[in-house]
Design an enzyme around this catalytic site. Structure first.
Site, PDB file in Angstrom:
ATOM      1  N   HIS A   1      -4.095  -4.359   4.249  1.00 53.08           N
ATOM      2  CA  HIS A   1      -3.122  -3.516   3.547  1.00 53.08           C
ATOM      3  C   HIS A   1      -1.721  -3.835   4.075  1.00 53.08           C
ATOM      4  CE1 HIS A   1      -1.665   0.022   1.401  1.00 53.08           C
ATOM      5  NE2 HIS A   1      -0.941   0.288   2.480  1.00 53.08           N
TER       6      HIS A   1
ATOM      7  N   LEU B   1     -12.826   1.886  -4.432  1.00 55.81           N
ATOM      8  CA  LEU B   1     -14.290   1.845  -4.403  1.00 55.81           C
ATOM      9  C   LEU B   1     -14.852   3.247  -4.193  1.00 55.81           C
ATOM     10  CD1 LEU B   1     -14.583  -1.361  -2.236  1.00 55.81           C
ATOM     11  CD2 LEU B   1     -15.288  -1.135  -4.630  1.00 55.81           C
TER      12      LEU B   1
HETATM   13  C1  GAR Z   1      -1.642  -8.465  -0.183  1.00 57.65           C
HETATM   14  O1  GAR Z   1      -0.316  -8.204   0.223  1.00 57.65           O
HETATM   15  C2  GAR Z   1      -2.567  -7.346   0.248  1.00 57.65           C
HETATM   16  O2  GAR Z   1      -2.241  -6.819   1.504  1.00 57.65           O
HETATM   17  C3  GAR Z   1      -2.320  -6.342  -0.839  1.00 57.65           C
HETATM   18  O3  GAR Z   1      -2.252  -7.100  -2.026  1.00 57.65           O
HETATM   19  C4  GAR Z   1      -1.759  -8.396  -1.705  1.00 57.65           C
HETATM   20  C5  GAR Z   1      -2.753  -9.406  -2.232  1.00 57.65           C
HETATM   21  O4  GAR Z   1      -2.266 -10.700  -2.072  1.00 57.65           O
HETATM   22  N1  GAR Z   1      -3.360  -5.384  -0.904  1.00 57.65           N
HETATM   23  C6  GAR Z   1      -3.163  -4.112  -1.196  1.00 57.65           C
HETATM   24  O5  GAR Z   1      -2.064  -3.660  -1.478  1.00 57.65           O
HETATM   25  C7  GAR Z   1      -4.418  -3.253  -1.198  1.00 57.65           C
HETATM   26  N2  GAR Z   1      -4.063  -1.871  -1.170  1.00 57.65           N
HETATM   27  P1  GAR Z   1      -3.225 -11.943  -2.204  1.00 57.65           P
HETATM   28  O6  GAR Z   1      -3.983 -11.769  -3.543  1.00 57.65           O
HETATM   29  O7  GAR Z   1      -2.303 -13.118  -2.240  1.00 57.65           O
HETATM   30  O8  GAR Z   1      -4.150 -11.952  -1.031  1.00 57.65           O
END
Ligand code: GAR
Length: 208
Positions: A113, A97
């Protein structure tokens, strides 16, 4: 009379398991909140199906339909402001963003995260933690500022890395913790139990 519900928006790009954890926390009355909008930058994100199943308003905003990032983010801002959103929750939203968006919701955007920040910001972080030989990983809920994965930390959960782990097994154990601490962090914010001292998010007196 229950007090008015806190208005959340959840921004997603994929599977939406963290969105589901927030939905479940609301349905169990753990959070006195409502999800007023689910927004995705990916058309076929499974998160949108979850939102629809629970009767939530959702929108897919195609970044390719806008000539630049500013216009795209202005559209996001307009939609969120039209719903009087009080907290924007990034839940697997895989788009960085910009300043314009962040300044429109100062201190009101949070992210989950899958690492113990400030270790391993960015992408593929479970794999990178394993390859680095870290003995502990985990997850972090933090305020979003202009530094990628760099804002003040609200909550973290530690996940030990086992010798037999691969990226999948580690990611699964971290995800279980994500589903616990994300609703917890949202609750702390909704109940105004956090105050900031520089970069530090501290429990205020009501938070005891
Ligand atoms: C999760 O592990 C979240 O922490 C990560 O993506 C996944 C989404 O899972 N986010 C990042 O890496 C952001 N930098 P979800 O769609 O099942 O919630």
């Amino acid at each position: 009379m229950p007090s008015e519900k806190f208005k959340l928006a959840v921004l997603v790009s994929g599977r939406g398991s963290n969105l589901q954890a927030i939905i479940d926390s609301i349905e169990k009355n753990y959070l006195n909140a409502e999800i007023s909008l689910v927004m995705s930058n990916v058309k076929d994100a499974y998160a949108l199906e979850r939102a629809t199943k629970h009767g939530l308003e959702c929108v897919f905003l195609d970044p390719k339909a806008f000539s630049n990032r500013n216009d795209y983010e202005q559209k996001m801002i307009d939609l969120l402001q039209s719903k009087s959103i009080e907290l924007v929750c990034l839940a697997g939203f895989m788009r960085i963003l910009g300043k314009k968006f962040i300044e429109a919701f100062p201190g009101k955007i949070i992210n989950i995260h899958p690492s113990l920040l400030p270790a391993f910001p960015g992408l593929n972080v479970q794999k990178r933690a394993l390859e680095h030989g870290a003995k502990y990983s985990g997850c972090t809920v933090h305020i979003v500022n202009e530094e990628v994965d760099g804002g003040p930390i609200i909550l973290q959960s530690v996940v030990p890395i086992k010798d037999e782990d691969d990226t999948q097994s580690l990611s699964e154990r971290i995800l279980e913790q994500e589903h616990i601490i994300y609703p917890e962090a949202i609750k702390l914010i909704i109940e105004n139990k956090i105050e900031f001292s520089g970069r530090r998010a501290l429990r205020n007196k009501q938070g005891n």
